[in-house]
Scaffold this active site. Structure first.
Site, short mmCIF file in Angstrom:
data_model
loop_
_atom_site.label_atom_id
_atom_site.label_comp_id
_atom_site.label_asym_id
_atom_site.label_seq_id
_atom_site.Cartn_x
_atom_site.Cartn_y
_atom_site.Cartn_z
N ASP A 120 0.83 -1.23 0.00
CA ASP A 120 0.00 0.00 0.00
C ASP A 120 0.86 1.26 0.00
OD1 ASP A 120 0.65 -0.36 2.74
OD2 ASP A 120 -1.40 0.01 3.46
N GLY A 172 -4.59 -5.78 18.12
CA GLY A 172 -3.16 -5.96 17.83
C GLY A 172 -2.84 -7.29 17.18
N SER A 190 -6.63 -5.27 12.17
CA SER A 190 -6.99 -3.86 12.05
C SER A 190 -8.09 -3.39 12.98
CB SER A 190 -7.32 -3.53 10.60
OG SER A 190 -6.77 -2.28 10.33
N ASP A 239 -6.05 -0.46 5.41
CA ASP A 239 -6.98 -0.87 6.47
C ASP A 239 -8.25 -0.02 6.47
OD1 ASP A 239 -4.70 -2.26 6.99
OD2 ASP A 239 -4.25 -1.25 8.89
N TYR A 290 8.67 -1.55 10.63
CA TYR A 290 7.77 -1.05 9.59
C TYR A 290 8.34 0.22 8.98
CZ TYR A 290 3.37 0.60 7.47
OH TYR A 290 2.42 1.05 6.59
P1 ADP Z 1 -4.47 -3.83 15.01
O1 ADP Z 1 -4.99 -2.67 14.23
O2 ADP Z 1 -3.76 -4.82 14.16
O3 ADP Z 1 -5.50 -4.51 15.84
P2 ADP Z 1 -2.98 -1.74 16.26
O4 ADP Z 1 -1.82 -1.73 17.18
O5 ADP Z 1 -2.88 -1.01 14.98
O6 ADP Z 1 -3.38 -3.26 16.00
O7 ADP Z 1 -4.25 -1.14 17.01
C1 ADP Z 1 -4.58 -1.59 18.31
C2 ADP Z 1 -4.86 -0.38 19.18
O8 ADP Z 1 -6.06 0.27 18.72
C3 ADP Z 1 -5.13 -0.73 20.63
O9 ADP Z 1 -3.93 -0.81 21.36
C4 ADP Z 1 -6.01 0.44 21.07
O10 ADP Z 1 -5.21 1.57 21.35
C5 ADP Z 1 -6.82 0.75 19.82
N1 ADP Z 1 -8.10 0.04 19.84
C6 ADP Z 1 -8.55 -0.85 18.93
N2 ADP Z 1 -9.77 -1.32 19.26
C7 ADP Z 1 -10.14 -0.72 20.39
C8 ADP Z 1 -11.29 -0.78 21.25
N3 ADP Z 1 -12.32 -1.58 20.97
N4 ADP Z 1 -11.29 -0.01 22.35
C9 ADP Z 1 -10.26 0.79 22.64
N5 ADP Z 1 -9.15 0.89 21.89
C10 ADP Z 1 -9.07 0.15 20.77
MG MG Z 2 -3.82 -1.28 13.16
#
Ligand code: ADP
Ligand code: MG
Length: 398
Positions: free
Chosen positions: A48, A133, A137, A190, A242
């Protein structure tokens, strides 16, 4: 029993977010509830930010937001996944001024205001079925659920979530929120997947111009399923790696005097590699160029109804990511090899790498057996138990 992450129905997810809201904010009801899906990328990884092609689908696993607008510019947020309230004032939000999970939603409001659309303050409650995480996404699902919530305000004159043009603008706001306010790097796949996908279709996204094509993707009609394996592996330095990959690609494009590596078509690859000074940058470029080619071949197979033949492209993608791009890890390698041994037609890591998830294309009805085999392989390797989910191409944010 293997750990299976189930998706919620939209009614159940919305009800959960509404209940959380009412409990947290003095028994008052929210203005409404909105949701956005996580995503899994079928093929086209680390393309991307190189202006390339990728092919994500929206997951049935979604993030739900119940939200009420305020007359002032206070932001008060709660999440079923986080303890306590996240609070800020919208005029305090800017690059480097806020931290924690609220930076994602507050960042979307900030980005929309930057684009000239008044959002104002809001109270909101978040409930999510997207694993955190895991490379699926959850961050984009969170941003995009808020983006459609803001765009659903009565009298809203900003981007129209009812049109693709409006959704493209919401994608831009969400990318800015993640890059500039949350301080996480994202190339844009994403957010496009979460806002612009269609159910029953994979989203062919051209990251050079943001153009999309919806490719019918009905695995059940072909007697197949897509199994997602969440390795639950977390490795340090993910963000640094990254950023390094991205910088290497940008430097290579500069050396090759092209705006992005997308301009290097597969037939120009040998010449491009010869013009690059270092072995490392040659490997990175070879991955990007061959991976974009694999997306094209994958789509050709889907277009001609030959989804059963995509397995070798998935395997080749994994090999390229592991050997040339060097973003796989032991857990991802074990996941794909165990899935293949258990009968998968193809398997690959998906998402940025260094942990996160893998996908396996399997015969319908074999997910329990394949999951058990992967879980056993993890136990044999001394890894913690992975989790599993079934990916069906689902609806975008709404
Ligand atoms: P991924 O997008 O692969 O799941 P990321 O590290 O990019 O991993 O995003 C995860 C972060 O996004 C979490 O640590 C939090 O800060 C935020 N997040 C995602 N979903 C929620 C949620 N339901 N409630 C609160 N924070 C969230
Ligand atoms: Mg993410």
């Amino acid at each position: 029993m293997t750990d299976v992450v189930t998706a919620w129905t939209e009614d159940a997810g919305a009800a959960q977010a509404r209940a959380l809201f009412t409990e947290a904010f003095d028994g008052v009801a929210p203005d409404g509830a909105w949701s956005a899906p996580g995503r899994v990328n079928l093929i086209g990884e680390h393309t991307d930010y190189n202006g390339g092609l990728c092919l994500p689908i929206a997951l049935p696993h979604r993030t739900y937001v119940a939200l009420r607008r305020r007359d002032d510019d206070a932001i008060r947020l709660i999440s079923g996944r986080e303890s306590g309230r996240w609070e800020a004032r919208l005029d305090q939000v800017g690059p480097g001024t806020v931290s924690g999970w609220g930076a994602y939603p507050a960042g979307v409001a900030w980005a929309l205001e930057q684009l000239g659309h008044a959002v104002g303050g809001f109270d909101a409650a978040v409930a999510s079925a997207v694993p955190y995480g895991s490379g699926l996404s959850s961050s984009a699902a969170l941003e995009c659920a808020f983006a459609v919530a803001f765009a659903g305000a009565p009298g809203w004159t900003g981007p129209d979530a009812g049109t693709d043009t409006g959704r493209v603008q919401l994608v831009t706001a969400c990318i800015r929120a993640e890059n500039e306010i949350a301080g996480a790097n994202t190339g844009g796949m994403d957010q496009a997947a979460s806002l612009r996908s269609q159910p029953g279709h994979a989203l062919l996204l051209d990251c050079r111009d943001g153009g999309v094509r919806h490719i019918p993707f009905d695995l059940s009609a072909a007697g197949l399923e897509l199994l997602v394996i969440d390795t639950k592996a977390e490795h340090a330095l993910v963000d640094g790696q990254y950023a390094q990959r991205r910088a290497t690609c940008e430097a290579a494009a500069e050396t090759l005097e092209v705006p992005t590596l997308r301009e290097i078509s597969p037939d120009l690859l040998d010449g491009a590699l010869a013009a690059l000074p270092g072995a490392e940058s040659r490997k990175r470029v070879r991955h990007v160029v061959t991976e974009i080619g694999r997306v094209e071949q994958f789509v050709e197979l889907l277009d001609s109804g030959r989804v059963r033949e995509v397995g070798p492209l998935m395997d080749a993608s994994h090999a390229s990511l592991a050997e040339d791009y060097e973003v796989s890890c032991a857990e991802l390698d074990v996941a794909v090899s165990a899935a293949r041994k258990a009968g998968a037609l193809g398997a690959r890591m998906t998402g940025g790498g260094f942990g996160g998830s893998a996908i396996a294309l399997i015969e319908a009805g074999t997910s329990e057996a394949v999951s058990a085999a992967v879980e056993q392989a993890f136990a044999d390797a001394g890894f913690g138990a992975p989790a599993f989910l079934t990916a069906v191409a689902s609806s975008p944010a709404r």
